[in-house]
Write a protein that holds these residues in place. Structure first.
Motif, short mmCIF file in Angstrom:
data_model
loop_
_atom_site.label_atom_id
_atom_site.label_comp_id
_atom_site.label_asym_id
_atom_site.label_seq_id
_atom_site.Cartn_x
_atom_site.Cartn_y
_atom_site.Cartn_z
N MET A 1 0.84 -1.18 0.00
CA MET A 1 0.00 0.00 0.00
C MET A 1 0.89 1.24 0.00
O MET A 1 1.80 1.37 0.80
CB MET A 1 -0.89 0.00 1.24
CG MET A 1 -2.01 1.02 1.20
SD MET A 1 -2.93 1.11 2.76
CE MET A 1 -3.39 -0.61 2.98
N ARG A 2 0.59 2.19 -0.91
CA ARG A 2 1.37 3.42 -1.05
C ARG A 2 0.47 4.59 -0.64
O ARG A 2 -0.63 4.74 -1.16
CB ARG A 2 1.86 3.58 -2.48
CG ARG A 2 2.70 2.41 -2.94
CD ARG A 2 2.98 2.42 -4.43
NE ARG A 2 3.84 3.52 -4.82
CZ ARG A 2 3.44 4.60 -5.45
NH1 ARG A 2 2.15 4.78 -5.76
NH2 ARG A 2 4.30 5.56 -5.76
N VAL A 3 0.97 5.43 0.26
CA VAL A 3 0.13 6.46 0.88
C VAL A 3 0.83 7.81 0.88
O VAL A 3 2.05 7.89 1.05
CB VAL A 3 -0.23 6.06 2.33
CG1 VAL A 3 -1.01 7.16 3.04
CG2 VAL A 3 -1.03 4.76 2.34
N VAL A 4 0.05 8.88 0.72
CA VAL A 4 0.51 10.26 0.91
C VAL A 4 -0.17 10.80 2.17
O VAL A 4 -1.37 10.60 2.37
CB VAL A 4 0.17 11.14 -0.30
CG1 VAL A 4 0.40 12.63 0.02
CG2 VAL A 4 1.01 10.74 -1.51
N VAL A 5 0.59 11.50 3.01
CA VAL A 5 0.08 12.05 4.26
C VAL A 5 0.16 13.57 4.21
O VAL A 5 1.22 14.13 3.92
CB VAL A 5 0.87 11.53 5.47
CG1 VAL A 5 0.33 12.14 6.77
CG2 VAL A 5 0.82 10.00 5.53
N GLU A 26 4.10 1.95 2.70
CA GLU A 26 5.07 2.86 2.08
C GLU A 26 4.48 4.26 1.97
O GLU A 26 3.46 4.46 1.30
CB GLU A 26 5.45 2.35 0.70
CG GLU A 26 6.48 3.23 0.00
CD GLU A 26 6.79 2.77 -1.41
OE1 GLU A 26 7.65 3.41 -2.05
OE2 GLU A 26 6.16 1.80 -1.87
N VAL A 27 5.09 5.22 2.62
CA VAL A 27 4.68 6.62 2.50
C VAL A 27 5.46 7.24 1.35
O VAL A 27 6.68 7.40 1.44
CB VAL A 27 4.91 7.39 3.81
CG1 VAL A 27 4.53 8.86 3.63
CG2 VAL A 27 4.10 6.78 4.95
N PRO A 46 -0.67 7.60 -5.52
CA PRO A 46 -0.73 6.68 -4.38
C PRO A 46 -2.03 5.87 -4.37
O PRO A 46 -2.99 6.20 -5.07
CB PRO A 46 -0.70 7.64 -3.17
CG PRO A 46 -1.38 8.88 -3.68
CD PRO A 46 -0.93 9.00 -5.12
N ASP A 47 -2.04 4.81 -3.56
CA ASP A 47 -3.26 4.04 -3.37
C ASP A 47 -4.27 4.84 -2.55
O ASP A 47 -5.48 4.77 -2.80
CB ASP A 47 -2.96 2.72 -2.65
CG ASP A 47 -2.06 1.83 -3.47
OD1 ASP A 47 -2.35 1.59 -4.65
OD2 ASP A 47 -1.04 1.37 -2.91
N SER A 48 -3.76 5.58 -1.55
CA SER A 48 -4.64 6.37 -0.67
C SER A 48 -3.91 7.61 -0.19
O SER A 48 -2.68 7.68 -0.20
CB SER A 48 -5.08 5.54 0.54
OG SER A 48 -5.86 4.43 0.18
N VAL A 49 -4.71 8.60 0.24
CA VAL A 49 -4.15 9.77 0.90
C VAL A 49 -4.83 9.92 2.26
O VAL A 49 -5.98 9.53 2.44
CB VAL A 49 -4.36 11.06 0.08
CG1 VAL A 49 -3.72 10.95 -1.29
CG2 VAL A 49 -5.83 11.40 -0.06
N ILE A 50 -4.07 10.46 3.21
CA ILE A 50 -4.60 10.79 4.53
C ILE A 50 -4.45 12.30 4.67
O ILE A 50 -3.33 12.83 4.56
CB ILE A 50 -3.81 10.08 5.64
CG1 ILE A 50 -3.89 8.56 5.46
CG2 ILE A 50 -4.33 10.48 7.02
CD1 ILE A 50 -3.00 7.79 6.43
N VAL A 51 -5.55 13.01 4.91
CA VAL A 51 -5.49 14.47 4.92
C VAL A 51 -6.35 15.04 6.03
O VAL A 51 -7.47 14.60 6.27
CB VAL A 51 -5.93 15.04 3.53
CG1 VAL A 51 -7.30 14.52 3.13
CG2 VAL A 51 -5.91 16.57 3.54
#
Length: 217
Positions: A1-5, A26-27, A46-51
């Motif tokens: 899983m690839r994520v942007v924060v 993975e960030v 990315p697969d997902s973002v957290i915002v």
């Protein structure tokens, strides 16, 4: 899983990044503002973002606006929005256009790595995740012209858990009933809400949205 924060608080952002790293996620990007978030998404897919909802410069709803733009422009990317406050109207605003692959959690919830990873996985699987505190707040409000008036108390209870994004198995465990009983309650609920002619996953999302919308904001 690839994520942007994305969060303007460095301590919060780094805390989330550390938790994700320890869980094997993975960030691929970090940002302190919504413009940087949108650029990270464009560059890294990315697969997902957290915002966080509240981002610079006004710290009102810049993060939510960015999340809605990601939903529109990058439908393959899941979006998990965080808030420090219980704001049901923001949850409704987020999922109104495309309820699949989006989530809304209170910020203190994500520092439980099990909750955070579970939410990301469910979002990646196309589900809707809504913080149980928000669902509980909506449940306790007085409803007028309730579109769910035809549901039994147990059906409402099951639907509230569907709105949280729980699976049938998880709902059965929470209510200490069989999974088959849960399936029966959900089927009856779908029928009463007029959702017979949809796929099961889509009906769950629409039923959850109907539940959230049934409370005045």
């Amino acid at each position: 899983m690839r994520v942007v924060v994305a969060d303007d608080s460095m301590l919060t952002r780094e805390g989330i990044v550390r938790l994700l790293g320890e869980a094997g996620v993975e960030v691929v990007g970090q940002s302190e503002d919504s413009a940087g978030l949108l650029e990270c998404v464009r560059l890294t897919s990315p697969d997902s973002v957290i915002v966080d909802i509240r981002m610079p410069p006004t710290h009102t709803d810049e993060g939510l606006v960015a999340a809605q733009r990601i939903v529109e422009e990058h439908p393959e990317t899941g979006v998990l929005v965080l808030s420090q406050y219980v704001e049901p109207s923001y949850a409704l605003r987020l999922i109104a256009e495309r309820p699949e692959r989006v989530g809304y959690l209170l910020k203190d919830r994500v520092f439980d790595v099990v909750v955070l990873i579970d939410a990301l996985r469910r979002i990646q699987d196309g589900e809707t995740v809504v913080d149980p505190t928000i669902v509980a707040r909506l449940m306790n409000r007085r409803r007028t012209a309730d579109p769910l008036a035809g549901l039994t108390p147990r059906e409402r209870e099951v639907l509230a858990l569907v709105a949280e994004g729980l699976s049938n198995l998880a709902i059965a465990a929470r209510l200490v009933i069989t999974e088959r009983t849960v399936e029966a309650h959900i089927t009856h609920t779908f029928d009463k809400l007029g959702l017979q002619d949809r796929t099961d996953s889509h009906r769950r999302v629409l039923a959850a949205l109907a539940y959230l919308r049934s409370s005045p904001r």
